[in-house]
Design an enzyme around this catalytic site. Structure first.
Site, PDB file in Angstrom:
ATOM      1  N   GLU A  29      -2.593  -3.543  -1.968  1.00 37.36           N
ATOM      2  CA  GLU A  29      -1.706  -4.711  -1.929  1.00 37.36           C
ATOM      3  C   GLU A  29      -2.327  -5.908  -2.645  1.00 37.36           C
ATOM      4  OE1 GLU A  29      -0.415  -2.823   2.275  1.00 37.36           O
ATOM      5  OE2 GLU A  29      -1.791  -4.528   2.197  1.00 37.36           O
ATOM      6  N   THR A  41       6.419   6.567   0.796  1.00 31.53           N
ATOM      7  CA  THR A  41       7.180   5.806   1.784  1.00 31.53           C
ATOM      8  C   THR A  41       8.656   6.186   1.663  1.00 31.53           C
ATOM      9  OG1 THR A  41       5.611   3.988   1.524  1.00 31.53           O
ATOM     10  CG2 THR A  41       7.676   3.506   2.676  1.00 31.53           C
ATOM     11  N   SER A  68       4.731   1.174  -3.663  1.00 32.36           N
ATOM     12  CA  SER A  68       4.273   1.994  -2.535  1.00 32.36           C
ATOM     13  C   SER A  68       2.916   2.586  -2.869  1.00 32.36           C
ATOM     14  CB  SER A  68       5.268   3.123  -2.236  1.00 32.36           C
ATOM     15  OG  SER A  68       4.726   4.042  -1.294  1.00 32.36           O
ATOM     16  N   GLY A  69       1.900   2.193  -2.110  1.00 32.00           N
ATOM     17  CA  GLY A  69       0.560   2.696  -2.379  1.00 32.00           C
ATOM     18  C   GLY A  69       0.492   4.207  -2.331  1.00 32.00           C
ATOM     19  N   SER A  70       1.074   4.784  -1.293  1.00 30.71           N
ATOM     20  CA  SER A  70       1.036   6.241  -1.144  1.00 30.71           C
ATOM     21  C   SER A  70       2.024   6.936  -2.068  1.00 30.71           C
ATOM     22  CB  SER A  70       1.359   6.619   0.306  1.00 30.71           C
ATOM     23  OG  SER A  70       2.703   6.288   0.618  1.00 30.71           O
ATOM     24  N   GLY A  71       3.091   6.215  -2.437  1.00 29.43           N
ATOM     25  CA  GLY A  71       4.141   6.830  -3.239  1.00 29.43           C
ATOM     26  C   GLY A  71       5.025   7.755  -2.442  1.00 29.43           C
TER      27      GLY A  71
END
Length: 406
Positions: free
Chosen positions: A373, A303, A298-301
């Protein structure tokens, strides 16, 4: 960019004849011009849509009043886009936008006759129109005016696509492209040409010269970012991830959206290497148990579904490897090992989205989580290469595990 051909003729058969030529040449949108609609009526829109169902049909109504009525009429006769005058009353415009949404079509607001174009463009954007048209009329052109005088200012003022019209030809089109126009509307330069198809192709060649610059620039930007990621990877983080994988009973991989697709690609390669690996959410995925490992992407951390899965994994006595851009995110804090991948994620809010001026600013050409990604995909491919070397696996060995029922 979109090439819209304005069929400002007065005979429907003539218009269709020209439209056939420009469609062969590659024109994206066909405009049923105001003179044609006044002469032939709204049926001209319907006839054009029937003949060219694979093209967007623009009904250049230049609506000044009864916005709801005229947009509905155009929509029922096949229009995909309807023009309304920017000088119209706000209620007329708002009603037009409401009805357009109901029918799933778009509204283009024409700034012809508007004195303060920048101010009105912002107002029109706030009212919900889909496109702004910077339009220098024929009478204005006769006085020496051209749309370039206002185009760049309007492009910078709004976030929606901006169209431009007004005596454009092969010589002037590169200038409006450079100024940031998204929709290029050409009339007489095509419709009055001896060979409309050829002129259309030549104009689109101008577009593609710019398209290729954009594509190459984006690839270079993404590649540069990935190089930065490669040099910033922390040994202890990657080592922690690999050690956790080697020691796990079962490996579960979970990501949402495009991150999930990256995770699935990684899981496939791990399967080729004989790892006991599963993708969360698949129907054959077993229970997560003590001694298992969750690799959460998760890019944002933040999700929600990914964070929930990490909490469950921890409660079951397993380990979590979090791949994220934010070590101090909720996922990062839950993880036993965090692998940081710098990248612009959906958590970032751009101040200047460039879809409307793709050739003048590239900052946000990799939208949403693309950089994260793409970088994660290459990191995980690197991990696969490491595991191949560690376990003495060749490509031939992995092919034995490759799917045969496909």
């Amino acid at each position: 960019m979109i090439l819209q051909v304005a069929l400002d003729v007065t005979d429907i058969e003539h218009a269709i004849s020209i439209a056939e030529k420009v469609a062969r040449g590659g024109a994206h949108w066909l405009e049923v011009g105001t003179p044609l609609i006044k002469k032939e009526g709204i049926r001209a829109v319907e006839l054009m849509k029937r003949r060219f169902p694979d093209r967007k049909i623009v009904a250049d109504l230049k609506t000044m009043d009864t916005g709801a009525l005229e947009v509905e009429m155009a929509a029922r006769h096949g229009a995909d886009v309807v023009s309304i005058l920017g000088v119209a009353d706000d209620k007329t415009i708002k009603d037009a936008v409401t009805v357009a949404k109901k029918y799933g079509i778009r509204v283009m607001a024409d700034l012809i006759g508007v004195k303060d174009k920048v101010k009105r463009a912002k107002e029109l954007e706030n009212m919900g129109v889909n496109y702004i048209l910077v339009h220098t009329g024929i009478d204005e052109q006769a006085q020496g005016r051209n749309p370039l005088e206002d185009l760049e200012k309007v492009v910078k003022a709004v976030k929606i696509p901006v169209a431009v019209a007004g005596g454009l030809n092969l010589e002037t089109i590169p200038k409006v492209i450079e100024a940031g126009a998204t929709i290029i509307i050409v009339g007489g330069a095509i419709t009055k040409a001896k060979d409309p198809e050829n002129i259309t192709r030549r104009i689109l060649d101008l577009f593609w010269a710019e398209y290729m610059q954009t594509i190459v620039k984006v690839i270079q930007d993404i590649t540069d970012h990935i190089k930065t990621v490669a040099t910033s990877l922390k040994l202890e983080q990657v080592r922690g991830m690999v050690d956790a994988m080697i020691g796990a009973n079962k490996i579960f991989i979970y990501g949402a959206g495009r991150s999930g697709l990256v995770g699935k690609a990684f899981a496939m390669r791990l399967m080729h290497l004989d790892f006991n690996v599963y993708v969360v959410g698949e129907t054959i995925t077993p229970a997560f148990e003590e001694g298992d490992l969750l690799i959460a992407i998760s890019g944002s951390g933040e999700t929600r579904t990914i964070v929930d899965a990490a909490e469950i994994a921890k409660n079951q006595g397993g380990k979590v490897v979090g791949i994220t851009s934010y070590k101090n995110s909720t996922l990062g804090k839950l993880s036993d090992v965090v692998v940081e991948i710098p990248g612009r994620t959906k958590a970032d809010i751009p101040t200047d989205y460039i879809a409307r001026q793709m050739l003048t600013e590239y900052k946000w050409m990799a939208p949403m989580g693309t950089l994260f990604e793409d970088s994660t995909m290459l990191l995980l491919d690197g991990v696969i290469a490491l595991l191949m070397a560690t376990f003495q696996k060749s490509e031939k060995d992995m092919k034995r595990k490759h799917a045969t029922l496909e």
